[in-house]
Design an enzyme around this catalytic site. Structure first.
Site, PDB file in Angstrom:
ATOM      1  CG  ASP A  39      -4.109  -8.078   3.547  1.00  0.00           C
ATOM      2  OD1 ASP A  39      -2.902  -8.315   3.807  1.00  0.00           O
ATOM      3  OD2 ASP A  39      -4.701  -7.074   3.966  1.00  0.00           O
ATOM      4  CE  LYS A  41      -3.595  -7.137   7.575  1.00  0.00           C
ATOM      5  NZ  LYS A  41      -2.963  -5.880   7.208  1.00  0.00           N
ATOM      6  CG  ASN A  44      -7.138  -8.630   7.398  1.00  0.00           C
ATOM      7  OD1 ASN A  44      -7.486  -7.615   7.981  1.00  0.00           O
ATOM      8  ND2 ASN A  44      -6.431  -8.597   6.290  1.00  0.00           N
ATOM      9  CG  ASP A  57      -9.466  -6.013   5.128  1.00  0.00           C
ATOM     10  OD1 ASP A  57     -10.008  -5.679   4.043  1.00  0.00           O
ATOM     11  OD2 ASP A  57      -8.458  -5.454   5.572  1.00  0.00           O
ATOM     12  CB  THR A  77       0.317  -7.512   5.250  1.00  0.00           C
ATOM     13  OG1 THR A  77      -0.998  -6.951   5.110  1.00  0.00           O
ATOM     14  CG2 THR A  77       0.988  -6.917   6.471  1.00  0.00           C
TER      15      THR A  77
END
Length: 114
Positions: A39, A41, A44, A57, A77
Site C-alpha cells: 500500500d 502511496k 503512507n 502504515d 489503493t
C-alpha cells in the site's frame, strides 16, 4: 508527503530524485527482509523535520515465507494498485515497484496516473 503534494502539486526533477532515492532505499530494505508493503502511496510516506522519508502504515504488508511465494489478497489503493493484484493470479515484490512508479509520476506531474 501527501501534504507536500497538496501544497506544491508537481515537484522539480531534483526534488523528486531526492525523495525517490529515499523511498527506493526504504523499499529495498523491506524487500531484503522479505516484506511486501502493498500500500505504498503518498499518504503512507512521511517527512520528518529534516525532510527524511519514513515509510508507514504496514496494515496491508505481507511477509514472504519462501522463494516464489505469491500472495493473493486483493488490497491496495486504486491509483497505486498493481495489475498483478487485480488479476488474482498472485503477486509479490513487484507490486511495490509499480506503486513507486505511480508515486514518482504523481510527484513529477502533480496528479496520479490515470
Amino acid at each position: 508527503m501527501m501534504e507536500l503534494h497538496k501544497r506544491r502539486k508537481a515537484l522539480t526533477e531534483p526534488e523528486t530524485r531526492y525523495y525517490m532515492k529515499q523511498i527506493l532505499n526504504g523499499v529495498q530494505y523491506l524487500h531484503h527482509n522479505r516484506i511486501i508493503h502493498r500500500d505504498l502511496k503518498l499518504g503512507n510516506l512521511f517527512l520528518n523535520d529534516d525532510l527524511v522519508v519514513k515509510i508507514g502504515d504496514f496494515g496491508l504488508a505481507a511477509k514472504i515465507e519462501y522463494d516464489g511465494e505469491r500472495k493473493k489478497t486483493l488490497c491496495g489503493t486504486p491509483n497505486y494498485i498493481a495489475p498483478e493484484i487485480l488479476n488474482k493470479k498472485g503477486h509479490s515484490f513487484e507490486v511495490d515497484i509499480w506503486s513507486i512508479g505511480c508515486i514518482m509520476y504523481t510527484l513529477l506531474i502533480g496528479r496520479p496516473p490515470i
